[in-house]
Design a protein around this motif. Structure first.
Motif, PDB file in Angstrom:
ATOM      1  N   ALA A 197      34.622  59.093  60.443  1.00  0.00           N
ATOM      2  CA  ALA A 197      33.614  59.256  61.491  1.00  0.00           C
ATOM      3  C   ALA A 197      32.262  58.710  61.050  1.00  0.00           C
ATOM      4  CB  ALA A 197      33.500  60.731  61.871  1.00  0.00           C
ATOM      5  N   ASP A 198      31.903  58.924  59.803  1.00  0.00           N
ATOM      6  CA  ASP A 198      30.617  58.438  59.299  1.00  0.00           C
ATOM      7  C   ASP A 198      30.555  56.914  59.332  1.00  0.00           C
ATOM      8  OD1 ASP A 198      29.639  60.980  58.854  1.00  0.00           O
ATOM      9  OD2 ASP A 198      30.114  61.000  56.719  1.00  0.00           O
ATOM     10  N   VAL A 199      31.642  56.260  58.974  1.00  0.00           N
ATOM     11  CA  VAL A 199      31.664  54.797  58.991  1.00  0.00           C
ATOM     12  C   VAL A 199      31.572  54.289  60.423  1.00  0.00           C
ATOM     13  CG1 VAL A 199      33.072  52.749  58.500  1.00  0.00           C
ATOM     14  CG2 VAL A 199      32.887  54.576  56.810  1.00  0.00           C
ATOM     15  N   SER A 200      32.283  54.942  61.335  1.00  0.00           N
ATOM     16  CA  SER A 200      32.234  54.539  62.740  1.00  0.00           C
ATOM     17  C   SER A 200      30.817  54.636  63.286  1.00  0.00           C
ATOM     18  CB  SER A 200      33.179  55.415  63.571  1.00  0.00           C
ATOM     19  OG  SER A 200      33.093  55.095  64.945  1.00  0.00           O
ATOM     20  N   VAL A 201      30.134  55.736  63.025  1.00  0.00           N
ATOM     21  CA  VAL A 201      28.762  55.924  63.498  1.00  0.00           C
ATOM     22  C   VAL A 201      27.837  54.892  62.860  1.00  0.00           C
ATOM     23  CG1 VAL A 201      26.783  57.497  63.414  1.00  0.00           C
ATOM     24  CG2 VAL A 201      29.025  58.345  64.084  1.00  0.00           C
ATOM     25  N   TRP A 202      28.036  54.619  61.589  1.00  0.00           N
ATOM     26  CA  TRP A 202      27.216  53.603  60.908  1.00  0.00           C
ATOM     27  C   TRP A 202      27.405  52.231  61.548  1.00  0.00           C
ATOM     28  CZ3 TRP A 202      29.096  49.464  57.785  1.00  0.00           C
ATOM     29  CH2 TRP A 202      28.077  48.700  57.194  1.00  0.00           C
ATOM     30  N   LEU A 203      28.645  51.862  61.836  1.00  0.00           N
ATOM     31  CA  LEU A 203      28.900  50.566  62.457  1.00  0.00           C
ATOM     32  C   LEU A 203      28.254  50.464  63.834  1.00  0.00           C
ATOM     33  CD1 LEU A 203      32.635  49.798  61.573  1.00  0.00           C
ATOM     34  CD2 LEU A 203      30.628  48.482  60.879  1.00  0.00           C
ATOM     35  N   ALA A 204      28.134  51.576  64.517  1.00  0.00           N
ATOM     36  CA  ALA A 204      27.521  51.577  65.847  1.00  0.00           C
ATOM     37  C   ALA A 204      26.004  51.579  65.792  1.00  0.00           C
ATOM     38  CB  ALA A 204      28.008  52.791  66.638  1.00  0.00           C
ATOM     39  N   SER A 205      25.447  51.783  64.613  1.00  0.00           N
ATOM     40  CA  SER A 205      24.003  51.943  64.480  1.00  0.00           C
ATOM     41  C   SER A 205      23.319  50.615  64.159  1.00  0.00           C
ATOM     42  CB  SER A 205      23.688  52.951  63.371  1.00  0.00           C
ATOM     43  OG  SER A 205      23.916  52.365  62.088  1.00  0.00           O
TER      44      SER A 205
END
Length: 240
Positions: free
Chosen positions: A213-221
């Motif tokens: 989840a952290d990687v997904s949110v980072w990629l979206a940021s």
């Protein structure tokens, strides 16, 4: 965990799946994080239902910034010499074609018009570390990488970014089921099977859902504003 993590970051979340009861439970967890969600019960193998789900998201929230394609089915283990078209079709339709259709609809209805957006595909380390009787699953998941790289080239000039998160063995229900199945097949203790699975990784452990989840949110940021067309491996160092 994905929905909760996005809610923690202040995002509104659209939840799409076939099973209403699981969506309702996830919506409750999102609310616990202070987030707002829309439950959209849909079979993503149906084009019309994909189109409707995206439309409902836009009607509710007015925009669609991030699309996370994380639905998957494993199919039935079959050697190619014994494979059925029905088994392959089920896996390809859910794991590869449905993400394409959802991405197409997100682009058509929302992202191209807004001139920005973020699309993510969830692939698997199994696409590269192939195993017997898993050709259908590996082919579908490896296809997501090609889809992501191609789409990134097609929409990059519109400031729309596309990436693929490649995950390894993630602690949770799916791994628990796999461990139980292998333990029965090998007449082994489940914990020994789990340990063997973990020890194949450089970090000697499984991936935690929060880490995905952290990687997904980072990629979206905006922190990942120059990242597109990439395969991002989150596998605890699993050998490819």
């Amino acid at each position: 965990m994905l929905a909760r993590r996005y809610a923690q970051c202040g995002a509104n979340v659209v939840l799409v799946a076939r099973r209403a009861e699981q969506l309702v439970e996830t919506a409750r967890l999102v609310a616990d994080e202070g987030g707002e969600s829309l439950v959209a019960v849909a079979d993503i193998c149906d084009e019309d239902q994909c189109r409707d789900a995206v439309g409902r998201a836009l009607s509710r929230f007015g925009r669609l910034d991030v699309l996370v394609n994380n639905a998957a089915v494993p199919g039935t283990d079959q050697a190619v010499s014994e494979a059925t078209v029905a088994n392959w079709r089920e896996v390809l339709e859910t794991n590869l074609i449905a993400p394409m259709v959802l991405s197409r609809e997100a682009l058509r209805q929302a992202m191209i018009g807004s001139g920005c957006g973020n699309i993510q595909f969830f692939s698997s380390a199994a696409a590269r570390l192939v195993r017997t009787k898993k050709a259908h699953y590996a082919a579908a998941k490896l296809g997501l990488s090609a889809l992501g790289q191609t789409l990134a080239m097609e929409v990059g000039s519109l400031e729309i970014r596309v990436n693929t998160i490649v995950i390894g063995a993630v602690a949770g229900e799916l791994v628990d089921n796999y461990v139980a199945k292998v333990a029965v097949q090998e007449s082994a203790a489940p914990e020994s099977v789990r340990q063997r699975l973990a020890s194949a990784n450089a970090l000697a452990r499984l991936v935690e859902p929060q880490e995905i989840a952290d990687v997904s949110v980072w990629l979206a940021s905006d922190a990942a504003s120059a990242i597109t067309g990439q395969d991002i491996f989150v596998t605890a160092g699993q050998q490819r």
